[in-house]
Structure formats: structure tokens, C-alpha cells
Design a protein around this motif. Structure first.
Motif, PDB file in Angstrom:
ATOM      1  N   LEU A 193      -2.953 -24.398 -24.377  1.00  0.00           N
ATOM      2  CA  LEU A 193      -2.449 -23.034 -24.240  1.00  0.00           C
ATOM      3  C   LEU A 193      -2.191 -22.711 -22.776  1.00  0.00           C
ATOM      4  O   LEU A 193      -3.025 -22.971 -21.905  1.00  0.00           O
ATOM      5  CB  LEU A 193      -3.445 -22.040 -24.835  1.00  0.00           C
ATOM      6  CG  LEU A 193      -3.647 -22.147 -26.349  1.00  0.00           C
ATOM      7  CD1 LEU A 193      -4.699 -21.139 -26.807  1.00  0.00           C
ATOM      8  CD2 LEU A 193      -2.340 -21.903 -27.090  1.00  0.00           C
ATOM      9  N   THR A 250      -3.186 -18.496 -21.336  1.00  0.00           N
ATOM     10  CA  THR A 250      -4.525 -18.249 -20.804  1.00  0.00           C
ATOM     11  C   THR A 250      -4.552 -18.356 -19.286  1.00  0.00           C
ATOM     12  O   THR A 250      -5.471 -17.852 -18.645  1.00  0.00           O
ATOM     13  CB  THR A 250      -5.528 -19.246 -21.399  1.00  0.00           C
ATOM     14  OG1 THR A 250      -5.039 -20.585 -21.185  1.00  0.00           O
ATOM     15  CG2 THR A 250      -5.707 -19.026 -22.889  1.00  0.00           C
ATOM     16  N   TRP A 274      -7.252 -12.080 -30.210  1.00  0.00           N
ATOM     17  CA  TRP A 274      -6.056 -12.919 -30.311  1.00  0.00           C
ATOM     18  C   TRP A 274      -6.449 -14.368 -30.518  1.00  0.00           C
ATOM     19  O   TRP A 274      -5.886 -15.072 -31.375  1.00  0.00           O
ATOM     20  CB  TRP A 274      -5.211 -12.778 -29.053  1.00  0.00           C
ATOM     21  CG  TRP A 274      -3.980 -13.642 -29.057  1.00  0.00           C
ATOM     22  CD1 TRP A 274      -2.739 -13.335 -29.540  1.00  0.00           C
ATOM     23  CD2 TRP A 274      -3.876 -14.995 -28.563  1.00  0.00           C
ATOM     24  NE1 TRP A 274      -1.874 -14.390 -29.382  1.00  0.00           N
ATOM     25  CE2 TRP A 274      -2.544 -15.428 -28.790  1.00  0.00           C
ATOM     26  CE3 TRP A 274      -4.772 -15.868 -27.958  1.00  0.00           C
ATOM     27  CZ2 TRP A 274      -2.104 -16.697 -28.424  1.00  0.00           C
ATOM     28  CZ3 TRP A 274      -4.334 -17.137 -27.596  1.00  0.00           C
ATOM     29  CH2 TRP A 274      -3.004 -17.543 -27.828  1.00  0.00           C
ATOM     30  N   ALA A 275      -7.410 -14.836 -29.744  1.00  0.00           N
ATOM     31  CA  ALA A 275      -7.846 -16.229 -29.845  1.00  0.00           C
ATOM     32  C   ALA A 275      -8.415 -16.529 -31.231  1.00  0.00           C
ATOM     33  O   ALA A 275      -8.139 -17.584 -31.812  1.00  0.00           O
ATOM     34  CB  ALA A 275      -8.887 -16.523 -28.765  1.00  0.00           C
ATOM     35  N   SER A 276      -9.192 -15.609 -31.775  1.00  0.00           N
ATOM     36  CA  SER A 276      -9.765 -15.807 -33.112  1.00  0.00           C
ATOM     37  C   SER A 276      -8.671 -15.881 -34.163  1.00  0.00           C
ATOM     38  O   SER A 276      -8.750 -16.689 -35.106  1.00  0.00           O
ATOM     39  CB  SER A 276     -10.737 -14.668 -33.435  1.00  0.00           C
ATOM     40  OG  SER A 276     -11.826 -14.659 -32.534  1.00  0.00           O
ATOM     41  N   ARG A 296      -6.975 -19.255 -33.975  1.00  0.00           N
ATOM     42  CA  ARG A 296      -7.835 -20.291 -34.543  1.00  0.00           C
ATOM     43  C   ARG A 296      -7.759 -20.288 -36.074  1.00  0.00           C
ATOM     44  O   ARG A 296      -7.687 -21.347 -36.702  1.00  0.00           O
ATOM     45  CB  ARG A 296      -9.278 -20.072 -34.077  1.00  0.00           C
ATOM     46  CG  ARG A 296     -10.335 -21.011 -34.652  1.00  0.00           C
ATOM     47  CD  ARG A 296     -10.166 -22.437 -34.183  1.00  0.00           C
ATOM     48  NE  ARG A 296      -9.280 -23.240 -35.023  1.00  0.00           N
ATOM     49  CZ  ARG A 296      -8.946 -24.488 -34.754  1.00  0.00           C
ATOM     50  NH1 ARG A 296      -9.386 -25.087 -33.669  1.00  0.00           N
ATOM     51  NH2 ARG A 296      -8.138 -25.150 -35.562  1.00  0.00           N
ATOM     52  N   VAL A 330      -7.504 -25.249 -23.308  1.00  0.00           N
ATOM     53  CA  VAL A 330      -7.229 -23.988 -22.625  1.00  0.00           C
ATOM     54  C   VAL A 330      -7.019 -24.249 -21.143  1.00  0.00           C
ATOM     55  O   VAL A 330      -7.864 -24.877 -20.487  1.00  0.00           O
ATOM     56  CB  VAL A 330      -8.418 -23.014 -22.821  1.00  0.00           C
ATOM     57  CG1 VAL A 330      -8.290 -21.813 -21.893  1.00  0.00           C
ATOM     58  CG2 VAL A 330      -8.494 -22.561 -24.269  1.00  0.00           C
ATOM     59  N   THR A 375     -13.017 -16.512 -19.558  1.00  0.00           N
ATOM     60  CA  THR A 375     -12.238 -17.650 -20.052  1.00  0.00           C
ATOM     61  C   THR A 375     -13.007 -18.390 -21.133  1.00  0.00           C
ATOM     62  O   THR A 375     -12.436 -18.806 -22.157  1.00  0.00           O
ATOM     63  CB  THR A 375     -11.896 -18.602 -18.889  1.00  0.00           C
ATOM     64  OG1 THR A 375     -11.162 -17.881 -17.888  1.00  0.00           O
ATOM     65  CG2 THR A 375     -11.043 -19.775 -19.373  1.00  0.00           C
ATOM     66  N   VAL A 434     -12.857 -16.684 -24.567  1.00  0.00           N
ATOM     67  CA  VAL A 434     -11.606 -16.981 -25.271  1.00  0.00           C
ATOM     68  C   VAL A 434     -11.624 -18.411 -25.803  1.00  0.00           C
ATOM     69  O   VAL A 434     -11.237 -18.671 -26.952  1.00  0.00           O
ATOM     70  CB  VAL A 434     -10.398 -16.764 -24.329  1.00  0.00           C
ATOM     71  CG1 VAL A 434      -9.109 -17.262 -24.976  1.00  0.00           C
ATOM     72  CG2 VAL A 434     -10.276 -15.283 -23.974  1.00  0.00           C
ATOM     73  N   ALA A 435     -12.079 -19.344 -24.973  1.00  0.00           N
ATOM     74  CA  ALA A 435     -12.124 -20.752 -25.384  1.00  0.00           C
ATOM     75  C   ALA A 435     -13.043 -20.952 -26.588  1.00  0.00           C
ATOM     76  O   ALA A 435     -12.722 -21.717 -27.509  1.00  0.00           O
ATOM     77  CB  ALA A 435     -12.582 -21.620 -24.218  1.00  0.00           C
ATOM     78  N   LEU A 454     -11.506 -19.868 -29.791  1.00  0.00           N
ATOM     79  CA  LEU A 454     -10.518 -20.854 -30.234  1.00  0.00           C
ATOM     80  C   LEU A 454     -11.170 -22.140 -30.718  1.00  0.00           C
ATOM     81  O   LEU A 454     -10.488 -23.005 -31.273  1.00  0.00           O
ATOM     82  CB  LEU A 454      -9.582 -21.208 -29.071  1.00  0.00           C
ATOM     83  CG  LEU A 454      -8.557 -20.158 -28.666  1.00  0.00           C
ATOM     84  CD1 LEU A 454      -8.085 -20.419 -27.244  1.00  0.00           C
ATOM     85  CD2 LEU A 454      -7.372 -20.176 -29.634  1.00  0.00           C
TER      86      LEU A 454
END
Length: 256
Positions: free
Chosen positions: A27, A30, A39-41, A44, A55, A100, A103-104, A107
Motif C-alpha cells: 500500500l 499509507t 479504512w484498513a479494516s 482487510r 505497508v 502506522t 493501521v498495519a 490490515l
């Protein structure tokens, strides 16, 4: 048996179509503006089972506030602007890394890639702060791996192997230009095109280039290699590489 997983840096086509061809993506959004955990969820949940996310770390950790890339951010981070960038072990960078990582983890990403600019200074003070940064970063990772793609003087620094191996950080390189000094069984290569300079995004890889890349991987000792194309024609080049790699490996590796 080795595994070679091919993908692109960013989605060069509709995500639904992409998921049908590749099993990984790095991605890029990011890096510019860190997206929300929500958004990340959602991404996924949208991706098929077995699809893996990488990421690219938020730019504020790797690039100083004077970097032109900061101009593309819609929402600038708070705190001391001087505390950002160049992998400083500052409060600002560590807080940006925490965000970060959130978010990672949403995902279920397997790696965060730090790409530092050629302008990052190289001296003993910077070596010390990079060492301290990764020491803190690893303690926060929750099992997510880190990769570092240094540019400029850092890409050629003799101390690089020591730092990477000490912290278990994967040396991210363009395998058609440079082999990693440390990878710990997981190879991660980002392909930015060939020619003068460190990047040439308009370059279209030839069949011979792709065969050379596959032969390089065939000669290396690793468990899994992630091959991420990062050029204008990456969708076509990545698709072609899967075919070429399969022929070169001849059953010695699983090519995905």
C-alpha cells in the motif's frame, strides 16, 4: 521449498480485478496520508483469504518536514516539525510509528517498509539514532516485520549490515541493482526501473530483465521472496514476471 510472491506497489487496477491476479500488494497511500484504522479494516475484509498486505511507512517517519512529499499531505501531524523524518528516535517519530502500526495491524500486514531519501545524512550521530529508533520500533512491532530501503550514502554504508542484523530488519533493495546485505530468510525487493539514477518509473522491463531477476532469486537462499514492481507498467510487468519466474524455477519454488 522457496516461495516467490509477486505484486505491485499500489493498486494499478480495480482492487477486485487485482485480487484475482496477485496475492500481495504494498500500500502506497499509507505513505502520503495515513488512512484510518476503519479504512484498513474494511480493506482487510474485502481482500480474499491468503492475500497479504505490506505497508509503506508514513512519510513523516522517514522524510523531514522540508521534504516536497509533505506538500501532498492533507493533514500535517502536530508536534515539533524538527522531530520528524530520518528515523529519528524522537517523540514525534515514535508516535507516528504507533499510528502506522495501528493501521498495519488492522490490515494484518506482514511488513512495514521504511524508505528513506538520499538526503538522509550519514554520520556517527545518525547511526546512533537509527540504532535507537529500530530498538524502540521492534519492541512495539507486535510481530510485524520491518524492512528498510535506504537511498543515497546510507545504501552503501558498511554499518548497514550490522544495524539490520542486530534488529532483524530486512534490507529492501531493487534486486536488479543490489542484493540485500541482510534478509533473515525473507527477501523483499522493490523494482523501480533501470537506467541512470536510483529510480526510472517509466522503464518497461524486458523479458531478459525478468529472466535475470528470476535467476537471481533462484541463486539466493531464502524461505519467501516478495517481488513488488513500482513502475508505470507494473501491472503488465508483474504479470509477465510470474510466468517467467515459473519457467526459470522449474518446480524449485512455488510462484504466486
Amino acid at each position: 521449498m522457496k516461495t516467490v510472491v509477486t505484486g505491485c506497489c499500489g493498486f494499478p487496477t480495480a482492487r477486485g480485478k487485482y485480487y484475482g491476479v496477485f496475492k500481495t500488494v504494498e500500500l502506497q497511500n499509507t505513505f502520503y496520508d495515513l488512512p484510518s484504522v476503519e479504512w484498513a479494516s474494511n480493506i482487510r475484509r474485502e481482500a480474499p483469504q491468503g492475500f497479504s498486505f505490506a505497508v509503506k511507512a508514513w512519510q513523516v517517519i522517514t522524510h523531514p518536514s522540508t521534504s516536497p512529499t509533505w506538500k501532498k499531505m492533507r493533514k500535517k501531524p502536530g508536534g515539533d516539525p524538527g522531530g520528524y523524518g530520518f528515523l529519528k528516535p524522537s517523540r514525534e517519530n515514535i508516535q507516528a510509528l504507533e499510528k502506522t502500526l495501528e493501521v498495519a495491524k488492522a490490515l494484518d500486514a506482514f511488513i512495514i517498509v521504511f524508505q528513506t531519501p538520499a538526503s538522509m545524512p550519514f554520520n556517527q550521530d545518525v547511526v546512533k539514532w537509527v540504532d535507537e529508533f529500530f530498538e524502540q520500533a521492534v519492541s512495539m512491532s507486535g510481530g510485524i516485520k520491518y524492512g528498510w530501503e535506504p537511498r543515497g550514502e546510507w545504501a552503501r554504508a558498511l554499518v548497514l549490515r550490522e544495524l539490520l542484523s542486530k534488529h532483524g530488519v530486512i534490507h529492501v533493495t531493487d534486486l536488479l541493482r543490489t542484493r540485500p546485505v541482510f534478509h533473515g530468510g525473507l527477501v523483499y525487493t522493490r523494482l523501480h526501473g533501470l537506467g541512470e539514477g536510483e529510480v526510472n518509473y517509466s522503464y518497461k522491463y524486458t523479458d531478459r530483465d525478468l529472466e535475470e531477476l528470476a535467476l537471481t532469486l533462484k541463486s539466493m537462499d531464502f524461505n519467501t521472496a516478495y517481488v513488488l514492481f513500482n513502475n508505470v507498467s507494473m501491472l503488465n510487468d508483474a504479470s509477465r514476471f510470474k510466468h517467467v519466474c515459473g519457467k526459470v524455477m522449474q518446480g524449485e519454488a512455488r510462484v504466486e
